[in-house]
Design a protein around this motif. Structure first.
Motif: not given
Length: 420
Positions: A65, A92, A96, A110
């Motif tokens: 990312f 994400l 990732q 995330d």
């Protein structure tokens, strides 16, 4: 959001230490260069932010990312601060997230996961818990492929493809799919019950008012003041998830009035969460009048207002008559206070919306709000709109004055937020 291999239990006395990461992709993409909102989300989830990292890229790195160089920088910060987790302000992909956890050696979450975690902790009613469970299951279903070590494929030799790991993945996927169907059926029953209640209010000619607004704008506090209720209210994000409806009494109005407090909105609110809360948000969609509550002391109130408008459009409530309630008036400096507590705001495309400044804490401006509600119910509010000049929407506080009594300059531009 504590690390899975952390030995000490995390809680109020021992919060997880988190590194916050935001990535600016430019081109008008959503980005908050302060990460203040992410810090508030982390605090609401019981974490404490120990460092903030800003990265700038043209596009997300497919594997990490932020790219390997920035990932190494974050890893060094994790070790220096003995952090338990790394929280990203953007969504994400499963790959990732998995790669970052392996690279950083701590839990990675995330923005979507963080919001879902907060919702899971805050939901109180049976309906609210079902809504959150549905959203979390839908999110989890995309994270099954090699997300955990016990689900990884185990090769057994020449010609062997797959093994127990793949079977476990399929089993988990099927179990989640079945649970999603069951929860949806239960929520459908809840939706029918709410529909029956709404039809009953329609037969009684009840005037329906719903509070909407960005999270932590003070909706629940205003609700408690207006209906003399004791709904939970706190100075935190997503203090209230469950819709509460009470009767509202106005002097000189004989018609029955219901007031509903709804879940707050936030930038990049996960779409699946909006879908899951369809039954709750339907209260706003079926209202006769929306009270759009705004934190008038927020430096990014324009972005927050636009975010609420975007979600209202998504649920089909964009055309419902609306009153802007600029709350938390007591938090403004004397030089920022409006000259008048009641005016009209021009929102573009010829749309003129009544606005009133109030303080739910001190009670200032609440009589004017009640007067506006009385006019709306009596059908005379439109006359007020046509008789006043609308304040331009590009000025943060159109009636604020400086020490010499002249209007202040518009507030400096806040970080642009793409509305979700």
């Amino acid at each position: 959001m504590s690390s899975t291999d952390s030995t000490a239990p995390k809680g109020l006395d021992n919060p997880a230490r988190a590194i916050l990461v935001g990535v600016d992709f430019g081109r008008g993409k959503a980005f908050d260069d302060t990460l203040d909102e992410l810090a508030l989300l982390a605090e609401s989830a019981g974490d404490i932010a120990v460092e903030r990292v800003i990265a700038r890229r043209k596009a997300p790195d497919a594997a990490l990312f932020v790219g390997s160089g920035k990932a190494d920088e974050i890893k060094a910060l994790v070790q220096a601060h003995q952090a338990d987790a790394v929280l990203f302000d953007q969504a994400l992909s499963p790959a990732q997230q998995r790669n970052l956890e392996k690279h950083l050696g701590v839990a990675v979450a995330d923005r979507t996961m963080l919001i879902l975690e907060i919702f899971g902790e805050r939901a109180q009613s049976h309906e609210g818990k079902l809504q959150v469970e549905l959203a979390r299951l839908q999110y989890l279903s995309t994270r099954l492929v090699r997300r955990w070590s016990h689900l990884e494929r185990q090769s057994g030799g020449i010609g062997m493809r797959g093994g127990p790991g793949e079977a476990q993945i399929e089993l988990d996927r099927r179990m989640i799919g079945e649970r999603i169907k069951a929860v949806k059926k239960q929520l459908e029953r809840v939706k029918k019950q709410r529909s029956t209640q709404r039809r009953s209010r329609e037969r009684n000619q009840t005037f329906r008012v719903s509070l909407v607004g960005y999270t932590n704008a003070g909706k629940s506090t205003l609700f408690n003041v207006l209906v003399n209720a004791k709904a939970y209210a706190a100075d935190q994000l997503f203090a209230t998830l469950d819709t509460t409806t009470r009767q509202l009494h106005l002097d000189g109005v004989s018609r029955s009035i219901s007031l509903s407090d709804t879940v707050g909105f936030i930038r990049e609110l996960p779409h699946k969460l909006i879908e899951a809360f369809e039954a709750t948000l339907q209260e706003a969609n079926d209202a006769d009048l929306l009270l759009h509550v705004v934190d008038c002391a927020s430096p990014v109130l324009a972005e927050q207002m636009a975010e609420v408008e975007r979600v209202l459009a998504e649920i089909g409530a964009a055309d419902i008559p609306q009153v802007l309630v600029f709350n938390k008036l007591d938090r403004l400096e004397d030089t920022q206070r409006p000259r008048e507590l009641r005016d009209v705001l021009e929102l573009g495309a010829g749309r003129r919306v009544p606005r009133v400044f109030v303080s739910s804490r001190t009670g200032e401006g609440l009589p004017l709000l009640r007067q506006i509600l009385t006019e709306a119910i009596g059908g005379t509010l439109e006359g007020f709109l046509n008789s006043r000049e609308a304040a331009p929407s590009d000025i943060r506080l159109s009636h604020a004055a400086d020490d010499e009594g002249e209007p202040t300059d518009p507030a400096p531009s806040a970080p642009h937020h793409t509305l979700a």
